[in-house]
Design a protein around this motif. Sequence first.
Motif, PDB file in Angstrom:
ATOM      1  N   THR A 145     -14.196 -13.028 -28.959  1.00 27.53           N
ATOM      2  CA  THR A 145     -12.962 -12.371 -28.526  1.00 27.53           C
ATOM      3  C   THR A 145     -12.806 -10.981 -29.138  1.00 27.53           C
ATOM      4  O   THR A 145     -11.728 -10.391 -29.076  1.00 27.53           O
ATOM      5  CB  THR A 145     -11.729 -13.228 -28.917  1.00 27.53           C
ATOM      6  N   LYS A 148     -10.596  -7.989 -27.702  1.00 24.97           N
ATOM      7  CA  LYS A 148     -10.054  -8.399 -26.412  1.00 24.97           C
ATOM      8  C   LYS A 148      -8.578  -8.753 -26.486  1.00 24.97           C
ATOM      9  O   LYS A 148      -8.039  -9.072 -27.545  1.00 24.97           O
ATOM     10  CB  LYS A 148     -10.853  -9.594 -25.876  1.00 24.97           C
ATOM     11  N   ASP A 149      -7.922  -8.672 -25.320  1.00 27.44           N
ATOM     12  CA  ASP A 149      -6.530  -9.103 -25.178  1.00 27.44           C
ATOM     13  C   ASP A 149      -6.527 -10.520 -24.616  1.00 27.44           C
ATOM     14  O   ASP A 149      -7.198 -10.806 -23.609  1.00 27.44           O
ATOM     15  CB  ASP A 149      -5.770  -8.169 -24.240  1.00 27.44           C
ATOM     16  N   VAL A 150      -5.757 -11.415 -25.262  1.00 32.89           N
ATOM     17  CA  VAL A 150      -5.829 -12.847 -24.968  1.00 32.89           C
ATOM     18  C   VAL A 150      -4.469 -13.377 -24.525  1.00 32.89           C
ATOM     19  O   VAL A 150      -3.434 -13.034 -25.107  1.00 32.89           O
ATOM     20  CB  VAL A 150      -6.311 -13.616 -26.217  1.00 32.89           C
ATOM     21  N   LEU A 151      -4.486 -14.236 -23.505  1.00 34.72           N
ATOM     22  CA  LEU A 151      -3.292 -14.935 -23.037  1.00 34.72           C
ATOM     23  C   LEU A 151      -3.464 -16.420 -23.311  1.00 34.72           C
ATOM     24  O   LEU A 151      -4.444 -17.031 -22.877  1.00 34.72           O
ATOM     25  CB  LEU A 151      -3.086 -14.706 -21.538  1.00 34.72           C
ATOM     26  N   ALA A 172      -2.665 -10.877 -28.721  1.00 30.57           N
ATOM     27  CA  ALA A 172      -2.521 -12.130 -27.986  1.00 30.57           C
ATOM     28  C   ALA A 172      -1.073 -12.307 -27.550  1.00 30.57           C
ATOM     29  O   ALA A 172      -0.142 -11.914 -28.264  1.00 30.57           O
ATOM     30  CB  ALA A 172      -2.962 -13.318 -28.835  1.00 30.57           C
ATOM     31  N   HIS A 211       2.762  -8.497 -16.890  1.00 27.43           N
ATOM     32  CA  HIS A 211       1.541  -8.378 -17.699  1.00 27.43           C
ATOM     33  C   HIS A 211       0.299  -8.526 -16.823  1.00 27.43           C
ATOM     34  O   HIS A 211      -0.799  -8.745 -17.339  1.00 27.43           O
ATOM     35  CB  HIS A 211       1.512  -9.459 -18.788  1.00 27.43           C
ATOM     36  N   PHE A 215      -5.264  -9.009 -19.332  1.00 34.86           N
ATOM     37  CA  PHE A 215      -5.924  -9.880 -20.301  1.00 34.86           C
ATOM     38  C   PHE A 215      -7.411 -10.054 -19.991  1.00 34.86           C
ATOM     39  O   PHE A 215      -7.818 -10.272 -18.853  1.00 34.86           O
ATOM     40  CB  PHE A 215      -5.248 -11.251 -20.333  1.00 34.86           C
ATOM     41  N   ASP A 216      -8.201  -9.971 -21.060  1.00 32.44           N
ATOM     42  CA  ASP A 216      -9.638 -10.203 -20.951  1.00 32.44           C
ATOM     43  C   ASP A 216      -9.968 -11.687 -21.024  1.00 32.44           C
ATOM     44  O   ASP A 216     -10.973 -12.138 -20.473  1.00 32.44           O
ATOM     45  CB  ASP A 216     -10.376  -9.495 -22.094  1.00 32.44           C
ATOM     46  N   VAL A 218      -8.089 -15.612 -20.773  1.00 28.68           N
ATOM     47  CA  VAL A 218      -6.929 -16.452 -20.486  1.00 28.68           C
ATOM     48  C   VAL A 218      -7.287 -17.880 -20.869  1.00 28.68           C
ATOM     49  O   VAL A 218      -8.319 -18.412 -20.443  1.00 28.68           O
ATOM     50  CB  VAL A 218      -6.523 -16.372 -18.999  1.00 28.68           C
ATOM     51  N   ARG A 239      -8.102  -9.262 -16.183  1.00 31.39           N
ATOM     52  CA  ARG A 239      -8.799  -8.032 -15.861  1.00 31.39           C
ATOM     53  C   ARG A 239     -10.100  -8.363 -15.130  1.00 31.39           C
ATOM     54  O   ARG A 239     -10.611  -9.482 -15.229  1.00 31.39           O
ATOM     55  CB  ARG A 239      -9.114  -7.250 -17.141  1.00 31.39           C
ATOM     56  N   GLY A 242     -12.884 -10.688 -16.449  1.00 30.35           N
ATOM     57  CA  GLY A 242     -12.253 -11.504 -17.470  1.00 30.35           C
ATOM     58  C   GLY A 242     -12.708 -12.954 -17.446  1.00 30.35           C
ATOM     59  O   GLY A 242     -13.348 -13.423 -16.500  1.00 30.35           O
TER      60      GLY A 242
END
Length: 285
Positions: A145, A148-151, A172, A211, A215-216, A218, A239, A242
């Motif tokens: 990760t 990265k942006d995480v959901l 996150a 949003h 996110f990269d 999920v 994204r 992703g």
Amino acid sequence: MRYYEVTFSVGVPDCQRTDACDLLAAMCGELGFEAFEETADGLKGYVETGLFDEDALRGMLDDFPFEGAAISYNVCEAEYKDWNEQWEAEGFDPIVVGECCIHDGRHLPEGNFRVSVEIDARLAFGTGSHETTRMMVSVLNEFGTEGKDVLDCGCGTGILAIVALKLGASHAFGFDIDEWSVKNARHNAAINGVGGNLEVAQGDASVVVGHEGGFDVVLANINRNVLLDSMPRFRDAMREGGMLALSGFYTADIDIVEKRANEFGLGLVARKEENGWACLVFKLR
């Protein structure tokens, strides 16, 4: 988190009761039930009050595919204070998943790990002991990760988002329908030193509005029906290129979950199974 306790009486010969109860548990799992306890004449099942659909339960029992089985049930609200009474008194032994160790404040890990996560579960579930959580943590270990942006959908204790942040995620965002889970996730993020990088909201997948495409990675460890219904939201949140990691359902449901993901341009890249539970990883084509 409020739960209903549903007590099932399973009317079959004793030699068939185990098979009938196993099938009943699997089918109840598809309706959102999370935990089960064997009884002398059947099964007790536990389901969040907000997810309980009694009409769906009756329909399932009317068509129960076990010849000669007569099943009755009774519903009551589970005693709220008992869910974590033993947990709060005893805690849990450290859980190792690859390079990650998950532990509470009473039982510290022995040895060195790339990632050490402390979880104070309080009134929410999710310590890493369940097969689905372990498989999701394993996915984070394997795919990484970093930056990265995480959901984290249905974040519970916040364990997956916290692991992702400790593995190098830059930010996150988590959400859960349960107020206690939201508070607990924020608390756990703080004690792990990542509170400034984790945003937590109360609600369902609709809170992701605004949003989209952000996110990269999920993550969703929820029951099958919620996963299927929320698939469009998951796709919109991602994204290009992703990753989507899903768990919380049985191996028997793999085909239907994969088919649903394919409808939104998500291709399967990894699959894990443990004790009848499944975890699927998709990439956005």
